[in-house]
Design a protein around this motif. Structure first.
Motif, PDB file in Angstrom:
ATOM      1  N   ASN A 154     -14.586  12.905   4.945  1.00  0.00           N
ATOM      2  CA  ASN A 154     -14.395  11.907   6.006  1.00  0.00           C
ATOM      3  C   ASN A 154     -13.105  12.166   6.799  1.00  0.00           C
ATOM      4  O   ASN A 154     -13.027  11.855   7.980  1.00  0.00           O
ATOM      5  CB  ASN A 154     -14.412  10.488   5.442  1.00  0.00           C
ATOM      6  N   ARG A 155     -12.087  12.748   6.181  1.00  0.00           N
ATOM      7  CA  ARG A 155     -10.853  13.080   6.890  1.00  0.00           C
ATOM      8  C   ARG A 155     -11.093  14.197   7.908  1.00  0.00           C
ATOM      9  O   ARG A 155     -10.560  14.159   9.011  1.00  0.00           O
ATOM     10  CB  ARG A 155      -9.748  13.473   5.928  1.00  0.00           C
ATOM     11  N   LEU A 156     -11.893  15.182   7.537  1.00  0.00           N
ATOM     12  CA  LEU A 156     -12.229  16.255   8.467  1.00  0.00           C
ATOM     13  C   LEU A 156     -13.016  15.691   9.650  1.00  0.00           C
ATOM     14  O   LEU A 156     -12.762  16.055  10.800  1.00  0.00           O
ATOM     15  CB  LEU A 156     -13.025  17.356   7.766  1.00  0.00           C
ATOM     16  N   GLN A 157     -13.959  14.778   9.364  1.00  0.00           N
ATOM     17  CA  GLN A 157     -14.733  14.152  10.438  1.00  0.00           C
ATOM     18  C   GLN A 157     -13.828  13.339  11.366  1.00  0.00           C
ATOM     19  O   GLN A 157     -14.015  13.336  12.586  1.00  0.00           O
ATOM     20  CB  GLN A 157     -15.827  13.262   9.851  1.00  0.00           C
ATOM     21  N   GLN A 158     -12.848  12.686  10.777  1.00  0.00           N
ATOM     22  CA  GLN A 158     -11.905  11.900  11.571  1.00  0.00           C
ATOM     23  C   GLN A 158     -11.077  12.813  12.476  1.00  0.00           C
ATOM     24  O   GLN A 158     -10.864  12.512  13.651  1.00  0.00           O
ATOM     25  CB  GLN A 158     -10.984  11.136  10.620  1.00  0.00           C
ATOM     26  N   ARG A 159     -10.623  13.939  11.938  1.00  0.00           N
ATOM     27  CA  ARG A 159      -9.847  14.894  12.734  1.00  0.00           C
ATOM     28  C   ARG A 159     -10.690  15.435  13.886  1.00  0.00           C
ATOM     29  O   ARG A 159     -10.233  15.518  15.027  1.00  0.00           O
ATOM     30  CB  ARG A 159      -9.341  16.044  11.871  1.00  0.00           C
ATOM     31  N   ALA A 168      -4.896  13.679  15.459  1.00  0.00           N
ATOM     32  CA  ALA A 168      -5.670  14.726  14.782  1.00  0.00           C
ATOM     33  C   ALA A 168      -4.772  15.594  13.919  1.00  0.00           C
ATOM     34  O   ALA A 168      -5.142  15.974  12.803  1.00  0.00           O
ATOM     35  CB  ALA A 168      -6.399  15.585  15.820  1.00  0.00           C
ATOM     36  N   ASN A 169      -3.585  15.896  14.420  1.00  0.00           N
ATOM     37  CA  ASN A 169      -2.663  16.754  13.675  1.00  0.00           C
ATOM     38  C   ASN A 169      -2.104  16.056  12.435  1.00  0.00           C
ATOM     39  O   ASN A 169      -1.759  16.709  11.457  1.00  0.00           O
ATOM     40  CB  ASN A 169      -1.524  17.216  14.576  1.00  0.00           C
ATOM     41  N   ASP A 170      -2.016  14.738  12.473  1.00  0.00           N
ATOM     42  CA  ASP A 170      -1.450  14.000  11.343  1.00  0.00           C
ATOM     43  C   ASP A 170      -2.421  13.820  10.183  1.00  0.00           C
ATOM     44  O   ASP A 170      -2.006  13.434   9.090  1.00  0.00           O
ATOM     45  CB  ASP A 170      -0.955  12.627  11.811  1.00  0.00           C
ATOM     46  N   ILE A 171      -3.681  14.079  10.409  1.00  0.00           N
ATOM     47  CA  ILE A 171      -4.664  13.922   9.337  1.00  0.00           C
ATOM     48  C   ILE A 171      -4.619  15.141   8.427  1.00  0.00           C
ATOM     49  O   ILE A 171      -4.802  16.276   8.867  1.00  0.00           O
ATOM     50  CB  ILE A 171      -6.082  13.733   9.912  1.00  0.00           C
ATOM     51  N   VAL A 172      -4.369  14.879   7.163  1.00  0.00           N
ATOM     52  CA  VAL A 172      -4.326  15.955   6.174  1.00  0.00           C
ATOM     53  C   VAL A 172      -5.717  16.093   5.566  1.00  0.00           C
ATOM     54  O   VAL A 172      -6.262  15.137   5.014  1.00  0.00           O
ATOM     55  CB  VAL A 172      -3.292  15.642   5.066  1.00  0.00           C
TER      56      VAL A 172
END
Length: 166
Positions: free
Chosen positions: A101-106, A90-94
């Motif tokens: 979609n990146r926020l959803q992934q985090r 979660a921390n590695d997702i910018v």
């Protein structure tokens, strides 16, 4: 393998032990130096606490009865490791504007970490009931897991406020 590794010679007689201390006295060993490992400024408090939780779980499960080693102990280890792994992911997702979609992934990784921490608490309770770990160890695991869950929830809420427009 040298001849000093073998306790008996060819005739079956016991060899004399060579004093190890004498050789060490001749060689001057370098003095122990304290190595300071710089703490990563980008590491979140929740990751530090999850590492401490994992370290604690690994420490207390060393003395568990053998009959639980491949069941309850393995589950305790896996849930602790998986929670830490999900927090790192979660921390590695910018997250940037326009990349919803990146926020959803985090958020998914944060949710998965919370689930792993809750499962850790549940398995710790079962381990306590079967006398695999002590009650005070169970309480400590729950306390630390709850602290991590609370920190992940705060992190998630902070992300929602920061990226409301995303």
């Amino acid at each position: 393998m040298n001849k000093n590794d073998i306790p008996f010679d060819i005739d079956g007689n016991k060899q004399k032990e060579q004093p190890v201390q004498a050789n060490m006295a001749k060689e001057k060993l370098p003095e122990k130096q304290k190595v300071k490992v710089p703490k990563d400024a980008s590491e979140l408090i929740v990751i530090t606490r999850a590492k401490a939780l994992l370290k604690y779980v690994l420490q207390i499960t060393q003395k568990c009865p053998k009959q639980f080693r491949f069941s309850l102990v393995a589950k305790l280890h896996n849930y602790s490791i998986n929670a830490l792994e999900n927090l790192f992911r979660a921390n590695d997702i910018v997250v940037k504007p326009g990349l919803k979609n990146r926020l959803q992934q985090r958020v998914q990784y944060q949710f998965d970490a919370i689930t792993e921490l809750r499962l850790l608490g549940a398995i710790a309770m079962v381990a306590t009931e079967h006398e695999c770990i002590l009650l005070k160890q169970y309480n400590q695991i729950c306390k630390r897991a709850y602290e991590c869950i609370s920190l992940v929830n705060n992190w998630s809420e902070s992300d929602k406020r920061r990226f409301a427009a995303v």
